[in-house]
Write an enzyme that holds these catalytic residues in place. Structure first.
Site, PDB file in Angstrom:
ATOM      1  N   CYS A 156      43.973 -13.729 -10.212  1.00 51.34           N
ATOM      2  CA  CYS A 156      42.995 -13.888  -8.641  1.00 51.34           C
ATOM      3  C   CYS A 156      42.292 -12.725  -8.721  1.00 51.34           C
ATOM      4  O   CYS A 156      41.322 -12.016  -8.183  1.00 51.34           O
ATOM      5  CB  CYS A 156      43.868 -13.965  -7.363  1.00 51.34           C
ATOM      6  SG  CYS A 156      45.421 -13.353  -7.818  1.00 51.34           S
ATOM      7  N   TYR A 157      43.168 -11.250  -9.020  1.00 47.13           N
ATOM      8  CA  TYR A 157      42.823  -9.907  -8.408  1.00 47.13           C
ATOM      9  C   TYR A 157      41.221  -9.627  -9.701  1.00 47.13           C
ATOM     10  O   TYR A 157      40.530  -9.173  -8.372  1.00 47.13           O
ATOM     11  CB  TYR A 157      44.232  -8.526  -8.913  1.00 47.13           C
ATOM     12  CG  TYR A 157      45.518  -8.291  -8.171  1.00 47.13           C
ATOM     13  CD1 TYR A 157      44.438  -8.373  -6.660  1.00 47.13           C
ATOM     14  CD2 TYR A 157      45.869  -8.551  -7.873  1.00 47.13           C
ATOM     15  CE1 TYR A 157      45.440  -7.885  -5.825  1.00 47.13           C
ATOM     16  CE2 TYR A 157      47.215  -8.607  -7.291  1.00 47.13           C
ATOM     17  CZ  TYR A 157      47.076  -8.516  -5.891  1.00 47.13           C
ATOM     18  OH  TYR A 157      48.000  -7.855  -4.797  1.00 47.13           O
TER      19      TYR A 157
END
Length: 340
Positions: A156-157
């Site tokens: 996600c990051y």
């Protein structure tokens, strides 16, 4: 295509199940959890009441009979499992001839040394690690995704960071100094298992994983530039906001920066916000990456926001499935009719 999800009771697994169940060219053929899971034999809609009527399916334990059923009834297998579990399961399903979409970090990095340093274990399948295709949908060659048997769905990051930074790095506008990424995620990013450190009433805005977070090598590998990445957990359910500090090369103009981002202008799931500042509220429960930037001399601040469970996990996995079927990546993720 028939889709099976392993680890469907977790946040990303349930989100992915809802996307598959709502897709008119996919069938949710089975949802599974480990044999030891407390969620086995429960209806997924009992765990997530918002999916009542959509996901009234029973979470089956992953027994030997389950493997036999998957071999008969699945085309795509999605692993929403722990990293080590994914490394164990992926080769089994690949041997069956299934296409595997792994939402863990089990196949994102380059070497066993990386896994020992950043994940704390030795990777047991280096040959398969080398075969995996990174599924950053807007940037990966679609033929690579179509032809691969194993897709490593990005973290996600890194999804927020790479979409925000690759235009600048690819245009050769960034100096050699480390890019500084200050990122904040909602507590769903920590998973569904009980943990006092991620209990909603205990969470305060706090940094973690300083200098050694596992997403640092992932970002650096696919960006081709060194970064100083600092994640934070915030006391809100879902979403990621990253504030990124970039030192540009001398005499890089605002027009050059804007031109670099033109490569994203036609991407349906990326929204360039001009002078607006991205917010978490703007992306929660939406499949978009919102990107904006401001420049002062050679200093550039880039802001990027995503929903960590959608664009940061399940939505991107669905993009890769769409590409594998020859559909546009955003199919069924946008409002009805937009993708037709």
């Amino acid at each position: 295509m028939k889709v099976v999800i392993i680890g469907a009771s977790g946040y990303s697994g349930a989100e992915l199940a809802s996307l598959v169940a709502s897709h008119n060219k996919l069938t949710l053929a089975g949802i599974y959890v480990s044999e030891a899971s407390l969620d086995k034999e429960k209806y997924l809609s009992d765990l997530y009441p918002q999916y009542l009527g959509l996901l009234d399916q029973i979470l089956q334990p992953l027994t030997s009979n389950a493997f036999a059923d998957i071999q008969k009834n699945a085309d795509f297998v999605c692993l929403c499992t722990d990293h080590k579990v994914s490394i164990e399961l992926a080769p089994i399903f690949i041997e069956m001839g299934k296409k595997v979409f792994d939402l863990s970090g089990g196949f994102r990095l380059s070497s066993d040394e990386d896994y020992q340093k950043y994940y704390g274990f030795s990777h047991q399948n280096i040959s398969l690690l080398n075969q995996a295709v990174y599924g950053l949908a807007e940037w990966q060659n679609t033929d690579d995704i179509k032809n691969a048997q194993l897709i490593a769905v990005p973290g996600c990051y890194p999804t927020a960071a790479l979409n925000a930074l690759k235009p600048l790095v690819d245009a050769n506008l960034v100096s050699k100094e480390n890019i500084i990424i200050n990122a904040v995620s909602g507590v769903t990013g920590a998973g569904r298992k009980a943990n006092v450190n991620t209990h909603f009433c205990e969470v305060s805005l706090a940094a973690y994983g300083l200098f050694n977070h596992r997403h640092t090598p992932e970002i650096e590998k696919y960006l081709g530039h060194k970064v100083l990445f600092t994640p934070h957990i915030g006391n809100f359910p879902r979403g990621i906001l990253e504030t990124i500090y970039v030192q540009l090369k001398e005499n890089v103009t605002a027009d050059q920066v804007e031109k670099a981002y033109d490569c994203l202008a036609d991407q349906p799931l990326i929204r360039l916000l001009a002078n607006k500042i991205p917010t978490i509220n703007g992306v929660v429960n939406k499949p978009f990456v919102d990107i904006a930037w401001q420049q002062q001399g050679s200093q550039l601040i880039v802001m990027s926001a995503i929903d960590n469970l959608l664009k940061g996990a399940s939505g991107q996995a669905l993009q890769c499935m769409n590409i594998s079927m020859g559909l546009c990546a955003e199919y069924s993720l946008l409002p009805k009719g937009v993708q037709e």
